[in-house]
Design a protein around this motif. Structure first.
Motif, PDB file in Angstrom:
ATOM      1  N   LYS A  67      33.342  -0.646   3.973  1.00 53.61           N
ATOM      2  CA  LYS A  67      33.620  -0.333   2.570  1.00 53.61           C
ATOM      3  C   LYS A  67      35.104  -0.538   2.270  1.00 53.61           C
ATOM      4  CE  LYS A  67      29.922   3.104   2.205  1.00 53.61           C
ATOM      5  NZ  LYS A  67      29.614   4.531   1.932  1.00 53.61           N
ATOM      6  N   ARG A  69      36.920   0.854   0.017  1.00 58.23           N
ATOM      7  CA  ARG A  69      37.609   2.115  -0.219  1.00 58.23           C
ATOM      8  C   ARG A  69      38.060   2.744   1.097  1.00 58.23           C
ATOM      9  NH1 ARG A  69      34.338   6.769  -3.164  1.00 58.23           N
ATOM     10  NH2 ARG A  69      34.517   5.281  -4.896  1.00 58.23           N
ATOM     11  N   CYS A  70      37.178   2.768   2.062  1.00 58.08           N
ATOM     12  CA  CYS A  70      37.526   3.361   3.362  1.00 58.08           C
ATOM     13  C   CYS A  70      38.661   2.589   4.030  1.00 58.08           C
ATOM     14  CB  CYS A  70      36.305   3.369   4.282  1.00 58.08           C
ATOM     15  SG  CYS A  70      34.995   4.491   3.759  1.00 58.08           S
ATOM     16  N   ASN A  72      40.923   0.687   2.651  1.00 60.47           N
ATOM     17  CA  ASN A  72      42.182   0.847   1.927  1.00 60.47           C
ATOM     18  C   ASN A  72      42.822   2.204   2.211  1.00 60.47           C
ATOM     19  OD1 ASN A  72      42.021  -1.676   0.767  1.00 60.47           O
ATOM     20  ND2 ASN A  72      41.058  -0.941  -1.124  1.00 60.47           N
TER      21      ASN A  72
END
Length: 267
Positions: A67, A69-70, A72
């Motif tokens: 993912k 988000r993870c 980043n």
């Protein structure tokens, strides 16, 4: 749950990056891992600090999640942790030196990291001191003259060194790791409990065994040679497992000296 199991669980479950609190918890786990690894690899095994920082940064670079988000969030936290270890020696010292490092401590540390610059040299651990060519600590800046006088008194009363009288200048030279300064140890276990209690009370830096060994400041009474970090660690483990009346007296005296530090800071 141990630091290792906590870190391993974090490495395999990343559905939790939903808000800022989750991101801060990941940073906390990374810093806890750094704290654990530092104590094992540097303090116990004698690994050079710069090598430890490099290896730790490399081993925590990637995350087991696809993912964005993870990835980043992890990249951001990884960079914060790396910069704390390499650029903010004052914060790294607190991380390794404190008795506990909670999530709340982590949040406060990140706030300090985000809002302040590193203090000037010679007040805390500076960036230069976390280099390949210089030992990572300069102990004396955590102590007042009155405290060093009391430490000298403690050393003399408990016969820690092979000198008729250990002076304040002897203590200052030790704590500042003065180039070329050496002193012969009368009782290595008693000396290690003195330094360990100074550490526990935040009066010297976390890496005293490696720093003393690297500088060759403490000499063996038996061989006349510098005492290694491994020998210091072994002696400390022995005296902590089997305390003596002398070691208990040293602990009590150093704790009294630590109270002087609190009083000085309050003024």
């Amino acid at each position: 749950m141990t630091v290792i199991s906590l870190f391993e669980k974090w490495q395999t479950t990343h559905e939790h990056f939903n808000n800022e609190t989750d991101a801060l918890q990941e940073l906390w786990i990374i810093l806890l891992s750094a704290r654990y690894s530092y104590r094992k690899e540097v303090l116990n095994d004698g690994k050079k600090l710069d090598r430890f920082v490099e290896d730790f940064a490399c081993s925590h670079r990637h995350v087991n999640c696809d993912k964005a988000r993870c990835r980043n969030v992890h990249e951001k936290n990884h960079n914060i942790a790396r910069r704390i270890l390499t650029e903010r020696g004052d914060l790294a010292q607190h991380l390794f030196n404190s008795k506990n490092f909670t999530l709340e401590n982590c949040i406060k540390m990140k706030h300090v990291f985000d809002t302040t610059d590193a203090p000037p040299p010679n007040t805390v651990l500076s960036n230069t001191e976390v280099s390949e060519t210089k030992p990572p600590l300069s102990f004396g800046y955590h102590l007042s003259l009155k405290q060093m006088v009391r430490i000298a008194d403690c050393a003399n009363a408990n016969h820690l060194f092979c000198v008729s009288v250990a002076t304040v200048e002897d203590i200052r030279a030790l704590l500042e790791r003065r180039n070329g300064y050496q002193i012969t140890v009368e009782n290595i276990r008693s000396v290690t409990i003195l330094f360990d209690t100074l550490l526990e009370n935040g009066m010297i830096g976390w890496n005293w065994k490696a720093a003393m060994a690297r500088g060759g400041h403490l000499l063996s009474k038996k061989t006349g040679k510098p005492i290694s970090a491994t020998t210091l660690s072994s002696a400390l483990s022995e005296i902590k497992n089997r305390p003596t009346p002398v070691s208990k007296r040293i602990v009590d005296e150093i704790r009294e000296i630590a109270i002087m530090l609190d009083a000085n800071e309050a003024e």
